[in-house]
Enzyme design. Structure first.
Site, short mmCIF file in Angstrom:
data_model
loop_
_atom_site.label_atom_id
_atom_site.label_comp_id
_atom_site.label_asym_id
_atom_site.label_seq_id
_atom_site.Cartn_x
_atom_site.Cartn_y
_atom_site.Cartn_z
N GLU A 273 -106.24 0.02 -66.69
CA GLU A 273 -105.62 -0.18 -67.88
C GLU A 273 -107.24 0.90 -68.16
O GLU A 273 -108.52 1.41 -67.72
CB GLU A 273 -107.15 -1.19 -67.93
CG GLU A 273 -106.65 -1.38 -69.89
CD GLU A 273 -106.60 -2.68 -70.11
OE1 GLU A 273 -106.59 -3.56 -71.30
OE2 GLU A 273 -107.61 -3.63 -69.63
N LYS B 201 -99.99 -2.94 -75.74
CA LYS B 201 -100.72 -4.02 -75.31
C LYS B 201 -99.72 -5.12 -76.28
O LYS B 201 -100.76 -4.80 -77.49
CB LYS B 201 -101.47 -3.93 -75.18
CG LYS B 201 -103.04 -5.22 -74.53
CD LYS B 201 -104.14 -5.12 -74.41
CE LYS B 201 -105.07 -6.18 -74.10
NZ LYS B 201 -106.39 -5.61 -73.02
N CYS C 17 -102.71 -6.24 -69.29
CA CYS C 17 -104.06 -7.26 -68.51
C CYS C 17 -103.87 -8.61 -69.50
O CYS C 17 -102.86 -9.28 -69.17
CB CYS C 17 -105.74 -6.65 -69.65
SG CYS C 17 -106.58 -7.28 -69.04
#
Length: 321
Positions: free
Chosen positions: A60, A150, A192
């Site tokens: 990331e 995301k 994440c």
């Protein structure tokens, strides 16, 4: 950006992973110099590919420091696609890494700038900058296969430990990203904090993915608590492979990444795990292992959708625009 049709569910039959494949998670050490970060990533992708790896994963925010103060200044425009090298040097660097090394490349994530038009009462509309945390996946020919923004933003507050609010700067994506790798099968890509929402993983598994790939940057508070546990949980629940790729830890930076990039097998066993330093971890993925897990513990055939809903029905899957 690339678009893809929404894959449908797969029924039991052929192996989800058509042939064995070697995957690498590059636990990269990045700094403030974007050009240096891109050059360093290219060196590490070349190193991974030289060992026979065919799927490479970066961390990331691999091209920049991680933090709300950095997202706007490092953000790149990705639309219309393909962007020019001036709009997105990272896009072109990632494409070249995949092409030059003949690998599928999950390009970690980069901050993305999207210029949207905001209606106003004045005579002209004003462009409004919108920022995303975005992962780009490229084919071995350097073609963009999928874009994941995301979905779940990292907004947490643990008293005395850490407070972080990605939503102060970033906007969320709206699509679960499933990517077809023609020789091998399907993978799902998320970023994440997305891993903490098991619905994404369940949907991806029921749509025939052989692996869940998460570029991520857990920190030294949440990392020791949940990083490995989340990877094992998603693998255990769905009986497929899970790969988590973190930046290396830099204690001089504002945000201290946990590191410990890892790959978990369909029985939730950790196949390989890094420490906190820069390194490359690799693992062999085998479709037979998925079928062995599912035959031995046949969750696939024991689900009670007469009692609870199948979350994969009606899901929004594909790639961001």
């Amino acid at each position: 950006m690339a678009t893809s049709s929404t894959p449908g569910p797969l029924t039991p039959g052929p192996l989800l992973l058509r042939k064995p494949v070697k995957i690498a998670c590059i636990q990269l050490a990045s700094g403030a110099d974007k050009a240096a970060n891109l050059s360093h990533a290219a060196d590490k992708v070349r190193e991974a590919a030289s060992s026979g790896v065919k799927i490479v994963v970066l961390p990331e925010c691999f091209n920049s420091p991680y933090g709300c103060d950095y997202f706007p200044s490092y953000a790149e425009e990705l639309l219309p696609s393909p962007p020019s090298p001036e709009q997105s040097p990272s896009f072109h660097a990632l494409s070249a890494m995949a092409r030059d090394n003949n690998v599928y490349l999950v390009g970690g994530s980069i901050p993305e700038l999207s210029q949207t038009t905001q209606s106003s009462t004045s005579s002209s509309d004003k462009p409004k900058p919108t920022y995303y945390n975005t992962s780009l996946t490229f084919s071995p020919t350097g073609t963009l296969l999928a874009t994941h923004r995301k979905i779940h933003l990292f907004d947490i507050s643990i008293p005395g430990k850490i407070t972080f609010r990605e939503s102060d700067v970033l906007s969320p994506g709206n699509t679960l990203t499933v990517v077809d790798l023609p020789e091998y099968g399907r993978i799902a890509v998320a970023i994440c904090y997305d891993i903490r929402f098991p619905e994404l993983a369940m949907i991806a598994a029921r749509q025939g993915c052989f692996a869940l790939v998460y570029p991520g940057a857990f920190n030294t508070t949440t990392g020791p608590l949940h990083w490995r546990l989340q990877g094992q949980a998603r693998a255990m629940d769905n009986q497929i492979y899970v790969a988590l790729c973190s930046p290396a830890r830099d204690t001089s930076a504002v945000y201290h990444a946990w590191g410990h990039s890892l790959v978990v097998d369909p029985m939730a066993q950790v196949l390989v795990e890094a420490d906190e330093k820069e390194t490359i971890v690799t693992a062999e993925l085998d479709g037979d292992k998925i079928e062995e897990a599912r035959k031995g513990i046949p969750l696939r055939d024991q689900r009670r959708f007469d009692v609870y809903l199948d979350v994969s029905k009606g899901s929004k899957t594909g790639s961001e625009p």
